[in-house]
Write a protein that holds these residues in place. Structure first.
Motif, PDB file in Angstrom:
ATOM      1  N   GLU A   1       8.863  17.413  -0.853  1.00  0.00           N
ATOM      2  CA  GLU A   1       8.958  18.813  -1.266  1.00  0.00           C
ATOM      3  C   GLU A   1       8.824  19.056  -2.767  1.00  0.00           C
ATOM      4  O   GLU A   1       8.312  20.085  -3.166  1.00  0.00           O
ATOM      5  N   THR A   2       9.305  18.119  -3.599  1.00  0.00           N
ATOM      6  CA  THR A   2       9.316  18.380  -5.039  1.00  0.00           C
ATOM      7  C   THR A   2       8.819  17.178  -5.831  1.00  0.00           C
ATOM      8  O   THR A   2       8.810  16.033  -5.345  1.00  0.00           O
ATOM      9  N   ARG A   3       8.482  17.465  -7.087  1.00  0.00           N
ATOM     10  CA  ARG A   3       8.054  16.396  -7.996  1.00  0.00           C
ATOM     11  C   ARG A   3       9.206  15.430  -8.258  1.00  0.00           C
ATOM     12  O   ARG A   3       8.999  14.212  -8.307  1.00  0.00           O
ATOM     13  N   ALA A   4      10.404  15.939  -8.400  1.00  0.00           N
ATOM     14  CA  ALA A   4      11.584  15.096  -8.645  1.00  0.00           C
ATOM     15  C   ALA A   4      11.780  14.121  -7.498  1.00  0.00           C
ATOM     16  O   ALA A   4      12.079  12.931  -7.704  1.00  0.00           O
ATOM     17  N   GLU A   5      11.621  14.602  -6.271  1.00  0.00           N
ATOM     18  CA  GLU A   5      11.768  13.735  -5.092  1.00  0.00           C
ATOM     19  C   GLU A   5      10.682  12.654  -5.101  1.00  0.00           C
ATOM     20  O   GLU A   5      10.958  11.483  -4.806  1.00  0.00           O
ATOM     21  N   ALA A   6       9.446  13.018  -5.470  1.00  0.00           N
ATOM     22  CA  ALA A   6       8.335  12.060  -5.531  1.00  0.00           C
ATOM     23  C   ALA A   6       8.628  10.992  -6.579  1.00  0.00           C
ATOM     24  O   ALA A   6       8.366   9.801  -6.356  1.00  0.00           O
ATOM     25  N   GLU A   7       9.188  11.396  -7.715  1.00  0.00           N
ATOM     26  CA  GLU A   7       9.487  10.439  -8.777  1.00  0.00           C
ATOM     27  C   GLU A   7      10.624   9.498  -8.398  1.00  0.00           C
ATOM     28  O   GLU A   7      10.630   8.336  -8.794  1.00  0.00           O
ATOM     29  N   MET A   8      11.563   9.964  -7.598  1.00  0.00           N
ATOM     30  CA  MET A   8      12.665   9.098  -7.144  1.00  0.00           C
ATOM     31  C   MET A   8      12.149   8.014  -6.198  1.00  0.00           C
ATOM     32  O   MET A   8      12.724   6.932  -6.132  1.00  0.00           O
ATOM     33  N   LEU A   9      11.068   8.285  -5.480  1.00  0.00           N
ATOM     34  CA  LEU A   9      10.510   7.318  -4.537  1.00  0.00           C
ATOM     35  C   LEU A   9       9.689   6.220  -5.224  1.00  0.00           C
ATOM     36  O   LEU A   9       9.276   5.261  -4.586  1.00  0.00           O
ATOM     37  N   VAL A  10       9.444   6.385  -6.533  1.00  0.00           N
ATOM     38  CA  VAL A  10       8.746   5.357  -7.325  1.00  0.00           C
ATOM     39  C   VAL A  10       9.688   4.985  -8.463  1.00  0.00           C
ATOM     40  O   VAL A  10       9.580   5.472  -9.578  1.00  0.00           O
ATOM     41  N   PRO A  11      10.682   4.111  -8.188  1.00  0.00           N
ATOM     42  CA  PRO A  11      11.722   3.811  -9.179  1.00  0.00           C
ATOM     43  C   PRO A  11      11.181   3.248 -10.503  1.00  0.00           C
ATOM     44  O   PRO A  11      11.735   3.512 -11.558  1.00  0.00           O
ATOM     45  N   GLN A  12      10.111   2.455 -10.443  1.00  0.00           N
ATOM     46  CA  GLN A  12       9.576   1.878 -11.688  1.00  0.00           C
ATOM     47  C   GLN A  12       8.708   2.865 -12.450  1.00  0.00           C
ATOM     48  O   GLN A  12       8.295   2.594 -13.566  1.00  0.00           O
ATOM     49  N   GLY A  13       8.411   4.038 -11.870  1.00  0.00           N
ATOM     50  CA  GLY A  13       7.582   5.045 -12.525  1.00  0.00           C
ATOM     51  C   GLY A  13       6.121   4.622 -12.550  1.00  0.00           C
ATOM     52  O   GLY A  13       5.735   3.636 -11.943  1.00  0.00           O
ATOM     53  N   ILE A  14       5.331   5.414 -13.247  1.00  0.00           N
ATOM     54  CA  ILE A  14       3.908   5.087 -13.370  1.00  0.00           C
ATOM     55  C   ILE A  14       3.533   5.095 -14.843  1.00  0.00           C
ATOM     56  O   ILE A  14       4.145   5.774 -15.656  1.00  0.00           O
ATOM     57  N   ASN A  15       2.540   4.316 -15.162  1.00  0.00           N
ATOM     58  CA  ASN A  15       2.031   4.233 -16.520  1.00  0.00           C
ATOM     59  C   ASN A  15       0.533   4.495 -16.452  1.00  0.00           C
ATOM     60  O   ASN A  15      -0.247   3.594 -16.174  1.00  0.00           O
TER      61      ASN A  15
ATOM     62  N   ALA B   1       0.837  -1.201   0.000  1.00  0.00           N
ATOM     63  CA  ALA B   1       0.000   0.000   0.000  1.00  0.00           C
ATOM     64  C   ALA B   1       0.869   1.247   0.000  1.00  0.00           C
ATOM     65  O   ALA B   1       0.532   2.256  -0.627  1.00  0.00           O
ATOM     66  N   HIS B   2       2.008   1.190   0.675  1.00  0.00           N
ATOM     67  CA  HIS B   2       2.922   2.325   0.769  1.00  0.00           C
ATOM     68  C   HIS B   2       3.462   2.694  -0.623  1.00  0.00           C
ATOM     69  O   HIS B   2       3.461   3.870  -1.012  1.00  0.00           O
ATOM     70  N   GLU B   3       3.916   1.683  -1.377  1.00  0.00           N
ATOM     71  CA  GLU B   3       4.426   1.937  -2.738  1.00  0.00           C
ATOM     72  C   GLU B   3       3.315   2.476  -3.641  1.00  0.00           C
ATOM     73  O   GLU B   3       3.545   3.372  -4.458  1.00  0.00           O
ATOM     74  N   ALA B   4       2.101   1.927  -3.501  1.00  0.00           N
ATOM     75  CA  ALA B   4       0.969   2.379  -4.304  1.00  0.00           C
ATOM     76  C   ALA B   4       0.644   3.841  -3.992  1.00  0.00           C
ATOM     77  O   ALA B   4       0.366   4.637  -4.892  1.00  0.00           O
ATOM     78  N   ALA B   5       0.719   4.210  -2.710  1.00  0.00           N
ATOM     79  CA  ALA B   5       0.449   5.599  -2.308  1.00  0.00           C
ATOM     80  C   ALA B   5       1.496   6.541  -2.896  1.00  0.00           C
ATOM     81  O   ALA B   5       1.178   7.665  -3.303  1.00  0.00           O
ATOM     82  N   ARG B   6       2.744   6.106  -2.975  1.00  0.00           N
ATOM     83  CA  ARG B   6       3.810   6.919  -3.587  1.00  0.00           C
ATOM     84  C   ARG B   6       3.521   7.132  -5.077  1.00  0.00           C
ATOM     85  O   ARG B   6       3.734   8.217  -5.609  1.00  0.00           O
ATOM     86  N   ALA B   7       3.035   6.087  -5.757  1.00  0.00           N
ATOM     87  CA  ALA B   7       2.690   6.205  -7.176  1.00  0.00           C
ATOM     88  C   ALA B   7       1.530   7.180  -7.359  1.00  0.00           C
ATOM     89  O   ALA B   7       1.521   7.995  -8.287  1.00  0.00           O
ATOM     90  N   TYR B   8       0.550   7.138  -6.454  1.00  0.00           N
ATOM     91  CA  TYR B   8      -0.567   8.070  -6.512  1.00  0.00           C
ATOM     92  C   TYR B   8      -0.059   9.507  -6.368  1.00  0.00           C
ATOM     93  O   TYR B   8      -0.468  10.399  -7.117  1.00  0.00           O
ATOM     94  N   ASP B   9       0.826   9.716  -5.433  1.00  0.00           N
ATOM     95  CA  ASP B   9       1.390  11.059  -5.228  1.00  0.00           C
ATOM     96  C   ASP B   9       2.101  11.550  -6.485  1.00  0.00           C
ATOM     97  O   ASP B   9       2.035  12.727  -6.834  1.00  0.00           O
ATOM     98  N   MET B  10       2.789  10.667  -7.172  1.00  0.00           N
ATOM     99  CA  MET B  10       3.470  11.045  -8.402  1.00  0.00           C
ATOM    100  C   MET B  10       2.461  11.561  -9.434  1.00  0.00           C
ATOM    101  O   MET B  10       2.703  12.552 -10.125  1.00  0.00           O
ATOM    102  N   ALA B  11       1.290  10.909  -9.523  1.00  0.00           N
ATOM    103  CA  ALA B  11       0.241  11.358 -10.435  1.00  0.00           C
ATOM    104  C   ALA B  11      -0.300  12.724 -10.009  1.00  0.00           C
ATOM    105  O   ALA B  11      -0.584  13.577 -10.848  1.00  0.00           O
ATOM    106  N   VAL B  12      -0.427  12.945  -8.693  1.00  0.00           N
ATOM    107  CA  VAL B  12      -0.887  14.245  -8.175  1.00  0.00           C
ATOM    108  C   VAL B  12       0.098  15.336  -8.571  1.00  0.00           C
ATOM    109  O   VAL B  12      -0.292  16.422  -9.014  1.00  0.00           O
ATOM    110  N   TRP B  13       1.378  15.069  -8.435  1.00  0.00           N
ATOM    111  CA  TRP B  13       2.402  16.033  -8.825  1.00  0.00           C
ATOM    112  C   TRP B  13       2.302  16.332 -10.318  1.00  0.00           C
ATOM    113  O   TRP B  13       2.372  17.488 -10.737  1.00  0.00           O
ATOM    114  N   ARG B  14       2.167  15.305 -11.138  1.00  0.00           N
ATOM    115  CA  ARG B  14       2.081  15.505 -12.598  1.00  0.00           C
ATOM    116  C   ARG B  14       0.848  16.323 -12.982  1.00  0.00           C
ATOM    117  O   ARG B  14       0.885  17.117 -13.904  1.00  0.00           O
ATOM    118  N   ALA B  15      -0.250  16.124 -12.291  1.00  0.00           N
ATOM    119  CA  ALA B  15      -1.487  16.850 -12.578  1.00  0.00           C
ATOM    120  C   ALA B  15      -1.494  18.242 -11.944  1.00  0.00           C
ATOM    121  O   ALA B  15      -2.437  19.001 -12.144  1.00  0.00           O
TER     122      ALA B  15
END
Length: 192
Positions: free
Chosen positions: A66-80, A39-53
């Motif tokens: 603090e930043t979108r770059a930091e959020a993206e580093m926490l989801v190494p596989q990225g989001i699709n 659930a923790h990894e899934a929540a990080r991926a959700y946050d990445m989408a929030v940053w992108r939007a």
């Protein structure tokens, strides 16, 4: 903004497989982010989408990032992100037969009011007919080889009796109406 569910995170729900799925909504559209083992990894991926939007920080599961770059580093596989589309089924209107109206009249009225359904139905049957012609005749329509079933007769006399009965029937007719019809038929042949 969707409320936090049983997972304790926005946009995260547990799948029957035990993995965690992420869904994101933005501007009336729904997006599938992916499935994650925790659930923790899934929540990080959700946050990445929030940053992108570029949504407000209050929509983040982890507002301390603090930043979108930091959020993206926490989801190494990225989001699709794949848009979730729902096909709206249009319900075919019913044919209502009013009091004093026959079914034929009701169907004619329906055809006038909804010609698109009649056309679609015709096209469907034409398509089925064309496919059937391509496939050829159905199995039950095909003539198969004849099967000869031998009949064991106890004697030649049984066959003789059978053949005599047929000859008697052909020679004459006991039914007077058949005789009259036969006479009329013969006389019409003579006239031609």
């Amino acid at each position: 903004m969707a409320p936090k569910g049983k997972s304790g995170f926005f946009g995260v729900r547990q799948k029957p497989s035990g993995n965690w799925g992420v869904e994101f909504s933005d501007a009336g559209r729904r997006w599938w982010i992916g499935t994650y083992p925790s659930a923790h990894e899934a929540a990080r991926a959700y946050d990445m989408a929030v940053w992108r939007a570029e949504r407000p920080r209050s929509h983040l599961n982890f507002p301390e990032i603090e930043t979108r770059a930091e959020a993206e580093m926490l989801v190494p596989q990225g989001i699709n992100m794949k848009e979730i589309t729902t096909k709206k089924k249009t319900k075919k209107p019913s044919v209502v037969v009013s009091a004093g109206e026959t079914e034929e009249v009701a169907m004619a009225r329906f055809a006038r009011e909804h010609p698109e359904y009649i056309q679609a139905e015709l096209e469907y049957y034409w398509k089925c007919e064309a496919e059937q012609k391509k496939k050829g005749p159905k199995k039950e329509d095909e003539a198969g080889p004849s099967t000869v079933i031998p009949i064991d007769s106890s004697s030649e006399e049984d066959w003789a009796d059978f053949s005599n009965e047929e000859e008697e029937e052909e020679e004459g007719c006991d039914d007077p109406t058949k005789e009259e019809f036969s006479a009329q038929f013969r006389s019409s042949d003579d006239e031609e």
